[in-house]
Scaffold this motif. Structure first.
Motif, mmCIF file in Angstrom:
data_model
loop_
_atom_site.group_PDB
_atom_site.id
_atom_site.type_symbol
_atom_site.label_atom_id
_atom_site.label_comp_id
_atom_site.label_asym_id
_atom_site.label_seq_id
_atom_site.Cartn_x
_atom_site.Cartn_y
_atom_site.Cartn_z
ATOM 1 N N SER A 23 16.317 -4.982 1.100
ATOM 2 C CA SER A 23 15.826 -4.588 2.289
ATOM 3 C C SER A 23 15.656 -3.332 2.272
ATOM 4 O O SER A 23 14.522 -2.678 2.926
ATOM 5 N N TRP A 97 9.969 -1.540 8.013
ATOM 6 C CA TRP A 97 11.123 -2.021 8.291
ATOM 7 C C TRP A 97 10.850 -3.627 8.511
ATOM 8 O O TRP A 97 12.028 -4.338 8.643
ATOM 9 N N LEU A 98 9.818 -4.272 8.468
ATOM 10 C CA LEU A 98 9.380 -5.647 8.502
ATOM 11 C C LEU A 98 10.328 -6.414 7.503
ATOM 12 O O LEU A 98 10.600 -7.537 7.754
ATOM 13 N N VAL A 101 13.888 -7.028 8.320
ATOM 14 C CA VAL A 101 13.991 -7.875 9.591
ATOM 15 C C VAL A 101 13.689 -9.271 9.077
ATOM 16 O O VAL A 101 14.279 -10.205 9.444
ATOM 17 N N THR A 102 12.681 -9.330 8.336
ATOM 18 C CA THR A 102 12.296 -10.748 7.865
ATOM 19 C C THR A 102 13.452 -11.328 6.967
ATOM 20 O O THR A 102 13.971 -12.345 7.168
ATOM 21 N N GLY A 105 16.624 -11.751 8.960
ATOM 22 C CA GLY A 105 16.521 -12.590 10.162
ATOM 23 C C GLY A 105 16.499 -14.008 9.433
ATOM 24 O O GLY A 105 17.371 -14.959 9.927
ATOM 25 N N LEU A 140 9.299 -16.318 10.548
ATOM 26 C CA LEU A 140 9.624 -15.290 9.419
ATOM 27 C C LEU A 140 9.119 -15.452 8.127
ATOM 28 O O LEU A 140 8.730 -14.781 7.121
#
Length: 159
Positions: A23, A97-98, A101-102, A105, A140
């Protein structure tokens, strides 16, 4: 609290660390094989295992599908600003940053589901819990598909 962590499978910590590393790499501009981008929706579909484990199958599947649709639209729209360039086999993506987060998450939702199922199975079977986990996993997961569609469209767009 110590009992809780003692019952967490050993493979969870190395998986968590690996996902954090992957990530964090996504926060920097990078050249990625298109095959990887096109394969990421399969990672998102791994969440179906969790969704199908719920006793409230219809609720879980419907909310996962609705979430997946919303996530696909969001991923498609968001990815547009991060694609810098594309060649026949690679795409250059600006740092974002997605991805973190995905991925994190999805990890967190699956971890919470496992923990709640083990600690309080009655809560894990409640419609609100099933709905929340299913819908968020759908959103997500759908972002991966939307992002793959955007890369495909960018690649096939006339110059």
């Amino acid at each position: 609290m110590i009992t809780f962590f003692a019952n967490v499978p050993l493979w969870v910590l190395p998986l968590f660390i690996g996902l954090v590393i992957i990530s964090l790499r996504a926060t920097r501009s990078r050249k990625v094989p298109k095959l990887l981008i096109y394969g990421l929706p399969l990672l998102g579909l791994l969440s179906l295992r969790t969704v199908l484990s719920f006793d409230l199958h219809l609720l879980a599947i419907v909310l996962f599908a609705l979430g997946y649709t919303a996530g696909t639209i969001f991923g498609f729209l968001a990815q547009a600003k991060w694609i810098a360039d594309a060649t026949h086999r690679h795409v250059t993506i600006r740092g974002e940053w997605l991805t973190m987060v995905t991925i994190m998450g999805m990890f967190l939702l699956n971890f919470v589901n496992g923990a709640v199922t083990g600690i309080a199975p009655d809560v894990a079977m409640s419609p609100i819990f099933v709905a929340g986990i299913s819908a968020f996993l759908g959103v997500l997961s759908g972002t991966f598909f939307g992002r793959a569609l955007r890369v495909m469209r960018f690649t096939n767009a006339p110059a």
